[in-house]
Design a protein around this motif. Structure first.
Motif, mmCIF file in Angstrom:
data_model
loop_
_atom_site.group_PDB
_atom_site.id
_atom_site.type_symbol
_atom_site.label_atom_id
_atom_site.label_comp_id
_atom_site.label_asym_id
_atom_site.label_seq_id
_atom_site.Cartn_x
_atom_site.Cartn_y
_atom_site.Cartn_z
ATOM 1 N N MET A 281 -1.249 -10.467 -3.667
ATOM 2 C CA MET A 281 -1.145 -10.764 -2.227
ATOM 3 C C MET A 281 -0.840 -9.513 -1.402
ATOM 4 S SD MET A 281 -1.846 -13.847 -1.430
ATOM 5 C CE MET A 281 -1.095 -14.154 0.159
ATOM 6 N N GLY A 282 -0.303 -8.440 -2.056
ATOM 7 C CA GLY A 282 -0.019 -7.201 -1.346
ATOM 8 C C GLY A 282 1.325 -7.234 -0.631
ATOM 9 N N THR A 283 1.668 -6.113 0.024
ATOM 10 C CA THR A 283 2.935 -6.009 0.744
ATOM 11 C C THR A 283 2.832 -6.744 2.081
ATOM 12 O OG1 THR A 283 2.232 -4.036 1.901
ATOM 13 C CG2 THR A 283 3.280 -3.696 -0.243
ATOM 14 N N ALA A 284 3.999 -6.878 2.744
ATOM 15 C CA ALA A 284 4.012 -7.548 4.057
ATOM 16 C C ALA A 284 3.131 -6.774 5.037
ATOM 17 C CB ALA A 284 5.444 -7.649 4.559
ATOM 18 N N THR A 285 3.193 -5.441 4.982
ATOM 19 C CA THR A 285 2.360 -4.616 5.883
ATOM 20 C C THR A 285 0.883 -4.882 5.630
ATOM 21 O OG1 THR A 285 4.031 -2.918 5.738
ATOM 22 C CG2 THR A 285 1.902 -2.223 6.597
ATOM 23 N N GLU A 286 0.518 -4.953 4.353
ATOM 24 C CA GLU A 286 -0.892 -5.195 4.028
ATOM 25 C C GLU A 286 -1.339 -6.575 4.512
ATOM 26 O OE1 GLU A 286 -1.545 -2.469 0.022
ATOM 27 O OE2 GLU A 286 -0.584 -4.440 -0.147
ATOM 28 N N THR B 261 -0.057 -8.267 7.041
ATOM 29 C CA THR B 261 -0.135 -8.230 8.505
ATOM 30 C C THR B 261 -1.425 -7.549 8.944
ATOM 31 O OG1 THR B 261 2.253 -8.008 8.565
ATOM 32 C CG2 THR B 261 1.092 -7.421 10.580
ATOM 33 N N LEU B 262 -1.739 -6.436 8.304
ATOM 34 C CA LEU B 262 -2.941 -5.685 8.687
ATOM 35 C C LEU B 262 -4.212 -6.479 8.368
ATOM 36 C CD1 LEU B 262 -2.147 -2.020 7.662
ATOM 37 C CD2 LEU B 262 -2.662 -2.866 9.946
ATOM 38 N N ARG B 263 -4.206 -7.130 7.223
ATOM 39 C CA ARG B 263 -5.399 -7.893 6.833
ATOM 40 C C ARG B 263 -5.663 -8.995 7.855
ATOM 41 N NH1 ARG B 263 -7.542 -11.979 5.503
ATOM 42 N NH2 ARG B 263 -9.194 -12.340 4.002
ATOM 43 N N TYR C 73 -19.363 -1.631 11.692
ATOM 44 C CA TYR C 73 -19.187 -0.203 11.415
ATOM 45 C C TYR C 73 -17.683 0.025 11.328
ATOM 46 C CZ TYR C 73 -24.074 0.222 12.555
ATOM 47 O OH TYR C 73 -25.440 0.065 12.537
ATOM 48 N N ALA C 74 -17.213 0.405 10.161
ATOM 49 C CA ALA C 74 -15.776 0.613 9.973
ATOM 50 C C ALA C 74 -15.504 2.104 9.782
ATOM 51 C CB ALA C 74 -15.297 -0.172 8.755
ATOM 52 N N ARG C 75 -14.681 2.654 10.690
ATOM 53 C CA ARG C 75 -14.213 4.055 10.555
ATOM 54 C C ARG C 75 -12.773 3.953 10.079
ATOM 55 N NH1 ARG C 75 -13.141 7.034 14.663
ATOM 56 N NH2 ARG C 75 -13.696 9.036 13.797
ATOM 57 N N VAL C 76 -12.541 4.382 8.860
ATOM 58 C CA VAL C 76 -11.219 4.187 8.255
ATOM 59 C C VAL C 76 -10.529 5.525 8.068
ATOM 60 C CG1 VAL C 76 -9.976 3.032 6.395
ATOM 61 C CG2 VAL C 76 -12.349 2.408 6.866
ATOM 62 N N GLY C 77 -9.334 5.641 8.639
ATOM 63 C CA GLY C 77 -8.541 6.847 8.429
ATOM 64 C C GLY C 77 -8.028 6.899 7.003
ATOM 65 N N GLU C 78 -7.897 8.109 6.462
ATOM 66 C CA GLU C 78 -7.481 8.213 5.052
ATOM 67 C C GLU C 78 -6.064 7.701 4.837
ATOM 68 O OE1 GLU C 78 -6.986 12.052 3.285
ATOM 69 O OE2 GLU C 78 -6.354 12.999 5.135
ATOM 70 N N ARG C 79 -5.283 7.615 5.932
ATOM 71 C CA ARG C 79 -3.910 7.121 5.784
ATOM 72 C C ARG C 79 -3.744 5.694 6.340
ATOM 73 N NH1 ARG C 79 -1.142 9.952 8.975
ATOM 74 N NH2 ARG C 79 -2.424 11.718 9.534
ATOM 75 N N PHE C 80 -4.854 5.002 6.625
ATOM 76 C CA PHE C 80 -4.734 3.611 7.085
ATOM 77 C C PHE C 80 -4.245 2.762 5.900
ATOM 78 C CE2 PHE C 80 -6.456 -0.656 8.134
ATOM 79 C CZ PHE C 80 -5.805 -0.815 9.356
ATOM 80 N N PRO C 81 -3.119 2.023 6.098
ATOM 81 C CA PRO C 81 -2.485 1.418 4.920
ATOM 82 C C PRO C 81 -3.083 0.083 4.464
ATOM 83 C CG PRO C 81 -1.052 1.266 6.846
ATOM 84 C CD PRO C 81 -2.309 1.927 7.304
ATOM 85 N N LEU C 82 -4.418 -0.048 4.513
ATOM 86 C CA LEU C 82 -5.062 -1.236 3.951
ATOM 87 C C LEU C 82 -6.344 -0.781 3.257
ATOM 88 C CD1 LEU C 82 -4.867 -4.396 3.813
ATOM 89 C CD2 LEU C 82 -6.427 -4.452 5.775
ATOM 90 N N HIS C 83 -6.498 -1.187 2.010
ATOM 91 C CA HIS C 83 -7.648 -0.733 1.208
ATOM 92 C C HIS C 83 -8.961 -1.282 1.792
ATOM 93 C CE1 HIS C 83 -10.343 -0.243 -2.220
ATOM 94 N NE2 HIS C 83 -9.493 0.704 -2.624
ATOM 95 N N PRO C 84 -10.042 -0.494 1.764
ATOM 96 C CA PRO C 84 -11.335 -0.971 2.274
ATOM 97 C C PRO C 84 -11.781 -2.303 1.670
ATOM 98 C CG PRO C 84 -11.439 1.387 1.895
ATOM 99 C CD PRO C 84 -10.093 0.931 1.406
ATOM 100 N N ALA C 85 -11.404 -2.584 0.429
ATOM 101 C CA ALA C 85 -11.790 -3.872 -0.174
ATOM 102 C C ALA C 85 -11.175 -5.029 0.613
ATOM 103 C CB ALA C 85 -11.334 -3.932 -1.635
ATOM 104 N N ARG C 86 -9.928 -4.826 1.075
ATOM 105 C CA ARG C 86 -9.252 -5.872 1.865
ATOM 106 C C ARG C 86 -9.835 -5.918 3.279
ATOM 107 N NH1 ARG C 86 -7.487 -6.228 -2.613
ATOM 108 N NH2 ARG C 86 -9.293 -7.577 -2.600
#
Ligand code: SF4
Length: 299
Positions: free
Chosen positions: A1-6, A8-10, A79-92
């Motif tokens: 399920m991931g962390t609370a931050t993950e 929330t972001l998802r 089109y997803a531009r993802v920062g290298e430090r964005f705390p959610l994995h692209p799979a999610r």
């Protein structure tokens, strides 16, 4: 399920996708509205003017009634531009974009277009195997996420073309191919719209670039001056063809030509054309690492 931050972001990404899909279908961007207005002012052909006036009425009716600008809700392309430090994995992120698309389709409800490619059996929620399609860009030294939703209708997507040109034939052959493609398409892709041209790379990359090109704001130019010159030349040439609005004649066959390019093999010259119709829908959300979402009408 991931962390609370993950989690929330998802959820933030899923909510943003659901909103973007519906918003893009109802409220076309200001650069597109301006380009359609300028086209109407310029148009000298009687039928062409009539069609552009009808398009303006169509947009006004959609605005007043909070309705879709076109019945074709398309295939949702992101089109997803993802920062290298964005705390959610692209799979999610991909999972959230898919769920947002599904939710928007069922909750609004929107017309579902997605079918199995062989059996033609509908899925009923605008998702399916590899659909929605997500284009990825990874951005170094950044912790944010940009999501752009570009629903793509079939009328314009059916007018997509790819050709492996002879490198020795140069830019002249590129222009000829783009002109032949758009004149041959006539009224089928609901002109006047944006012509996306992808040049270079490999066959698949050229089409990917053409698709990326149509997602740019109308009238923006490639930062490479040689490519920007080609965009202007192609735009002028296409508007001299007389194809006109809806292919019924006129001065405005295209609103804009956008070209994206990549280096290629010395003996390759792939060129792809992807058309985006007058209802060139797109909408963007910026998501911060903390989950704040800012909607952006102009990106
Ligand atoms: S090509 Fe565009 S304007 Fe024409 S029917 Fe499809 S979505 Fe609508």
């Amino acid at each position: 399920m991931g962390t609370a931050t993950e989690r929330t972001l998802r959820q933030a990404v899923e909510d943003a996708a659901a909103e973007l899909y519906v918003w893009s279908l109802k409220d076309i961007p200001s650069d597109l509205r301006d380009a359609l207005g300028a086209a109407l002012e310029r148009e000298t052909h009687k039928v062409g003017r009539r069609i552009l006036e009808t398009i303006h009425t169509n947009v006004a009716v959609a605005d007043e009634g909070n309705r879709l600008v076109c019945q074709d809700t398309g295939i949702a392309v992101y089109y997803a531009r993802v920062g290298e430090r964005f705390p959610l994995h692209p799979a999610r992120i991909e999972e959230a974009l898919r769920e947002g698309t599904r939710r928007a389709t069922l909750d609004h409800p929107l017309r579902s277009n997605t079918v199995h490619t062989l059996t033609r059996k509908p899925t009923g929620d605008n998702t399916g195997h590899r659909i929605p399609h997500v284009h990825w860009e990874f951005v170094p030294d950044w912790d944010g996420l940009d999501i752009k939703c570009v629903p793509k209708g079939s009328g314009s997507e059916n007018m997509s073309f790819l050709k492996m040109l002879v490198p020795a034939d140069g830019v002249k052959a590129v222009k000829r191919f783009v002109l032949d493609s758009i004149v041959g398409a006539g009224g089928k892709p609901c002109p006047p719209g944006i012509v996306g041209v992808g040049i270079g790379g490999s066959a698949d990359l050229a089409m990917h670039l053409a698709k990326e090109a149509i997602a740019r704001p109308v009238g923006t130019h490639n930062p490479d001056p040689d490519v920007a010159r080609l965009e202007r030349e192609l735009c002028d040439l296409l508007n001299e063809t007389g194809v006109g609005p809806m292919g019924l004649g006129g001065d405005t066959t295209v609103l804009s030509v956008h070209v994206e390019q990549a280096h290629t093999h010395i003996t390759l010259n792939p060129v792809a054309v992807n058309y985006q119709c007058w209802a060139a829908r797109r909408a963007t959300a910026h998501v911060s690492a903390g989950g704040e979402v800012a909607m952006d009408r102009d990106a």
